[in-house]
Design an enzyme around this catalytic site. Structure first.
Site, PDB file in Angstrom:
ATOM      1  N   ALA A   1      86.609 -47.594  59.467  1.00 35.76           N
ATOM      2  CA  ALA A   1      86.992 -47.041  58.167  1.00 35.76           C
ATOM      3  C   ALA A   1      88.454 -46.626  58.185  1.00 35.76           C
ATOM      4  CB  ALA A   1      86.116 -45.832  57.816  1.00 35.76           C
TER       5      ALA A   1
ATOM      6  N   GLU B   1      76.967 -54.804  60.790  1.00 37.52           N
ATOM      7  CA  GLU B   1      76.208 -54.783  59.542  1.00 37.52           C
ATOM      8  C   GLU B   1      77.142 -54.293  58.453  1.00 37.52           C
ATOM      9  OE1 GLU B   1      74.477 -52.410  61.836  1.00 37.52           O
ATOM     10  OE2 GLU B   1      73.026 -53.809  62.649  1.00 37.52           O
TER      11      GLU B   1
ATOM     12  N   TYR C   1      85.866 -59.490  56.965  1.00 36.26           N
ATOM     13  CA  TYR C   1      85.097 -60.023  58.092  1.00 36.26           C
ATOM     14  C   TYR C   1      85.082 -61.553  58.069  1.00 36.26           C
ATOM     15  CZ  TYR C   1      83.520 -55.172  58.442  1.00 36.26           C
ATOM     16  OH  TYR C   1      83.465 -53.809  58.553  1.00 36.26           O
TER      17      TYR C   1
ATOM     18  N   ASN D   1      79.639 -54.627  49.527  1.00 36.60           N
ATOM     19  CA  ASN D   1      80.974 -54.258  49.997  1.00 36.60           C
ATOM     20  C   ASN D   1      81.861 -55.510  50.072  1.00 36.60           C
ATOM     21  OD1 ASN D   1      83.247 -53.214  51.223  1.00 36.60           O
ATOM     22  ND2 ASN D   1      82.103 -51.955  52.676  1.00 36.60           N
TER      23      ASN D   1
END
Length: 167
Positions: free
Chosen positions: A92, A125, A137, A130
């Site tokens: 994050a 995960e 990713y 999102n």
């Protein structure tokens, strides 16, 4: 990014003068604040405290930078490494700093550390909704390998399980 492991004393320079370094106890209040803003069911301080000295973990912070006070925590990542598998448990960046490539810098170091630790496959995960994280990713080469139905709470949502082959 070519650099050192988060466990080394040297730091990895990233854009704006920020560095990726090993997370310390002094970083935990800032890490928990980011965690609380980023996730609907955040890990608590005692969780992070219990993870600090575990051998199977790499806890990293992105700190400093031209727009922040020296050493200020801008983001963090938690990586589990067990034998030849890794799991990116959390990553994050402070909400007001998103969209500036800082998450990509952290993820780049996660991948580099995983390789140095002998990880062949890195998993994560991510919430189905999102989109920003999914794009990041996928840009790094992660591919969906499964789903966990109703994995997330508040709100209830599926998780996409993604993997990156590092061999």
């Amino acid at each position: 990014m070519d650099g050192v492991t988060a466990g080394d004393s040297a730091r990895v320079r990233v854009d704006g003068g920020a560095t990726v370094r090993r997370m310390t106890a002094a970083d935990l209040p800032a890490v928990v604040a980011i965690e609380t803003e980023a996730f609907s069911t955040p890990w608590q301080l005692d969780t992070f405290e219990g993870l600090l000295d575990r051998d199977a973990l790499e806890l990293m912070v992105l700190a400093g930078g031209s727009e922040s006070a020296e050493g200020e925590v801008l983001g963090y990542a938690v990586l589990w490494c067990v034998l030849d598998q890794g799991e990116l448990a959390n990553i994050a960046v402070r909400p007001e700093l998103r969209g500036r490539g800082l998450g990509a810098r952290l993820l780049d170091e996660v991948v580099a550390v995983s390789r140095r630790r002998g990880v062949a496959k890195l998993y994560l995960e991510v919430r189905d909704s999102n989109d920003g994280a999914l794009r990041l990713y996928e840009r790094f080469g992660f591919r969906e390998v499964g789903r966990r139905r109703s994995y997330y709470k508040e709100p209830r949502e599926d998780a996409r399980v993604m993997a990156l082959e590092l061999d």
